[in-house]
Design a protein around this motif. Structure first.
Motif, PDB file in Angstrom:
ATOM      1  N   THR A  93       9.394   4.216  -1.116  1.00  0.00           N
ATOM      2  CA  THR A  93       8.426   4.494  -2.217  1.00  0.00           C
ATOM      3  C   THR A  93       7.981   3.235  -2.876  1.00  0.00           C
ATOM      4  O   THR A  93       6.913   3.003  -3.454  1.00  0.00           O
ATOM      5  CB  THR A  93       9.145   5.342  -3.133  1.00  0.00           C
ATOM      6  OG1 THR A  93       9.465   6.578  -2.416  1.00  0.00           O
ATOM      7  CG2 THR A  93       8.159   5.974  -4.304  1.00  0.00           C
ATOM      8  N   VAL A  94       8.975   2.384  -3.004  1.00  0.00           N
ATOM      9  CA  VAL A  94       8.724   1.046  -4.022  1.00  0.00           C
ATOM     10  C   VAL A  94       7.670   0.267  -3.121  1.00  0.00           C
ATOM     11  O   VAL A  94       6.972  -0.435  -3.513  1.00  0.00           O
ATOM     12  CB  VAL A  94       9.917   0.429  -4.148  1.00  0.00           C
ATOM     13  CG1 VAL A  94       9.912  -0.894  -4.727  1.00  0.00           C
ATOM     14  CG2 VAL A  94      10.859   1.084  -5.187  1.00  0.00           C
ATOM     15  N   LEU A  95       7.992   0.168  -1.588  1.00  0.00           N
ATOM     16  CA  LEU A  95       7.139  -0.814  -1.028  1.00  0.00           C
ATOM     17  C   LEU A  95       5.737  -0.076  -0.664  1.00  0.00           C
ATOM     18  O   LEU A  95       4.952  -1.012  -0.407  1.00  0.00           O
ATOM     19  CB  LEU A  95       7.932  -1.018   0.324  1.00  0.00           C
ATOM     20  CG  LEU A  95       9.137  -1.699   0.401  1.00  0.00           C
ATOM     21  CD1 LEU A  95       9.534  -1.921   1.722  1.00  0.00           C
ATOM     22  CD2 LEU A  95       8.833  -3.125  -0.284  1.00  0.00           C
ATOM     23  N   ALA A  96       5.577   1.142  -0.832  1.00  0.00           N
ATOM     24  CA  ALA A  96       4.244   1.681  -0.438  1.00  0.00           C
ATOM     25  C   ALA A  96       2.969   1.196  -1.057  1.00  0.00           C
ATOM     26  O   ALA A  96       1.967   0.862  -0.236  1.00  0.00           O
ATOM     27  CB  ALA A  96       4.425   3.284  -0.788  1.00  0.00           C
ATOM     28  N   PRO A  97       2.816   0.873  -2.456  1.00  0.00           N
ATOM     29  CA  PRO A  97       1.795   0.130  -3.173  1.00  0.00           C
ATOM     30  C   PRO A  97       1.579  -1.225  -2.580  1.00  0.00           C
ATOM     31  O   PRO A  97       0.332  -1.588  -2.924  1.00  0.00           O
ATOM     32  CB  PRO A  97       2.218   0.346  -4.633  1.00  0.00           C
ATOM     33  CG  PRO A  97       3.285   1.191  -4.757  1.00  0.00           C
ATOM     34  CD  PRO A  97       4.238   1.130  -3.535  1.00  0.00           C
ATOM     35  N   GLY A  98       2.422  -1.945  -2.144  1.00  0.00           N
ATOM     36  CA  GLY A  98       2.275  -3.235  -1.797  1.00  0.00           C
ATOM     37  C   GLY A  98       1.443  -3.579  -0.540  1.00  0.00           C
ATOM     38  O   GLY A  98       0.663  -2.533   0.132  1.00  0.00           O
ATOM     39  N   ILE A 105       6.608   0.785   6.873  1.00  0.00           N
ATOM     40  CA  ILE A 105       7.555   1.717   5.994  1.00  0.00           C
ATOM     41  C   ILE A 105       7.849   3.055   6.458  1.00  0.00           C
ATOM     42  O   ILE A 105       9.142   3.701   6.178  1.00  0.00           O
ATOM     43  CB  ILE A 105       6.299   1.875   4.621  1.00  0.00           C
ATOM     44  CG1 ILE A 105       6.008   0.585   4.286  1.00  0.00           C
ATOM     45  CG2 ILE A 105       6.762   2.867   3.757  1.00  0.00           C
ATOM     46  CD1 ILE A 105       5.081   0.616   2.914  1.00  0.00           C
ATOM     47  N   GLU A 106       6.993   3.926   7.458  1.00  0.00           N
ATOM     48  CA  GLU A 106       7.392   4.849   8.097  1.00  0.00           C
ATOM     49  C   GLU A 106       8.605   4.491   8.847  1.00  0.00           C
ATOM     50  O   GLU A 106       9.706   5.563   8.773  1.00  0.00           O
ATOM     51  CB  GLU A 106       6.267   5.569   8.861  1.00  0.00           C
ATOM     52  CG  GLU A 106       5.094   5.930   7.969  1.00  0.00           C
ATOM     53  CD  GLU A 106       5.373   7.192   7.102  1.00  0.00           C
ATOM     54  OE1 GLU A 106       5.435   8.477   7.560  1.00  0.00           O
ATOM     55  OE2 GLU A 106       5.618   6.948   5.721  1.00  0.00           O
TER      56      GLU A 106
END
Length: 340
Positions: A93-98, A105-106
């Motif tokens: 969740t933290v890495l998703a916007p990056g 990420i999945e």
């Protein structure tokens, strides 16, 4: 240490690198419809052989040595199937916007759902002079739980991108995992004496077949020209996984070595390795089943494939420290007992 001994001790890790490079060189050989026909040979025969091999080699009687150490079991299985998935979900969740690749990420989410391996945690615990019986029980028990819990967790956190019904997944897992495991155990019951006398290299056989699965997985990926994973994403995920492992190993060491936690000193290595290690042997077949037909399947598998060699490398590096720490604890207890 000679180059030959390095090759002999690390042949599986070297093999992973080799098969990935070979798959990149000519992916048509191992992709669907290719010479190797992985949709038949891998999907049904290779996976079946891996788990028949595991069932044949697994010493069921060793479970009884540690079956009553409930506190250790609850800690390891709870961390493996509850805490670890939650941590990976939070990290994703933290890495998703990056700028991280979405499939990587999945893959982190999928990594968090994996069960412990049957062998590596036991080997490292034994090398550190830790509670080997607890490591054997929890590695095997976690692997059995993983047959059912891991697919359920994956479907909960990422869903089945191939739109495969849950019942189909469970049936296929039972046919390719549960049935060969049980068959292997039944056969072992009748040939146990011969097996103990012969010393068949079950681990090497399973690892060799697993390399075939990894090879065909990456052949499928490289055959899809629209997949492009840049070097920055790959190096970032490798660094991130090493950092994750180092933090988790340190955290469990600190918690398990607290006197108020109620664990014995020898339990510490078993807790560290069993709770943080992830099984590539069970993980890759499950990923192939759940994400079958998805062109990004092997990108999703990359975090697990990176995690496997790094857990062995980091574990090997800290074994001397743990062995020395346990010896110091033993001498300290002996000194206290002498002075009482």
């Amino acid at each position: 240490m000679t180059p030959l001994s390095i090759l002999r001790n690390n042949w599986f890790i070297i093999g992973i690198v080799f098969v990935i490079i070979f798959a990149k060189f000519d992916p048509d050989i191992g992709s669907k419809g290719g010479i190797l026909k992985p949709e038949i040979t891998v999907k049904y025969f290779a996976v079946f052989i891996i788990f028949f091999n595991s069932g044949l080699s697994l010493k069921t009687e060793e479970f009884t040595k540690a079956i009553f150490q409930v506190k250790i079991h609850v800690f390891i299985q709870g961390f493996t199937f509850i805490v670890f998935p939650m941590l990976m979900q939070t990290l994703a969740t933290v890495l998703a916007p990056g700028p991280f690749d979405r499939d990587l990420i999945e893959g982190l989410k999928v990594l968090g759902c994996m069960p412990p391996p049957v062998s590596s945690a036991v080997i490292l615990t034994k090398a550190a002079n830790g509670n080997q019986a607890a490591a054997i029980f929890n590695s095997a028990f976690g692997s059995f739980l993983g047959i059912f819990v891991t697919p359920t967790l994956i479907l909960m956190v990422v869903g089945s991108q191939a739109d495969v019904p849950i019942t189909t997944i469970i049936v296929q897992l039972c046919m390719t995992v549960v049935v060969p495991l049980i068959t292997g155990q039944v056969v072992r019951h009748f040939v146990r004496v011969w097996l103990e006398r012969t010393h068949i290299p079950f681990g090497s056989i399973g690892s060799g077949i697993l390399l075939l699965i990894i090879y065909t997985t990456f052949c499928d990926t490289f055959s899809h020209k629209d997949i492009n994973l840049d070097a920055i994403n790959l190096m970032s995920i490798i660094l991130l996984i090493v950092i994750i492992q180092a933090i988790l190993l340190t955290l469990i060491f600190v918690v398990s070595s607290w006197r108020s936690a109620g664990f014995q000193s020898a339990d510490c290595p078993a807790l560290m390795f069993c709770a943080t290690h992830k099984s590539v042997t069970l993980g890759i077949p499950i990923i192939k089943i759940i994400f079958s037909g998805d062109p990004s399947m092997s990108v999703i598998a990359i975090p697990l494939l990176v995690y496997h060699p790094s857990q062995i490398l980091l574990g090997s590096l800290i074994v001397p420290f743990l062995r020395g720490w346990l010896f110091t604890q033993y001498r300290h207890r002996k000194s206290i007992a002498r002075n009482v």
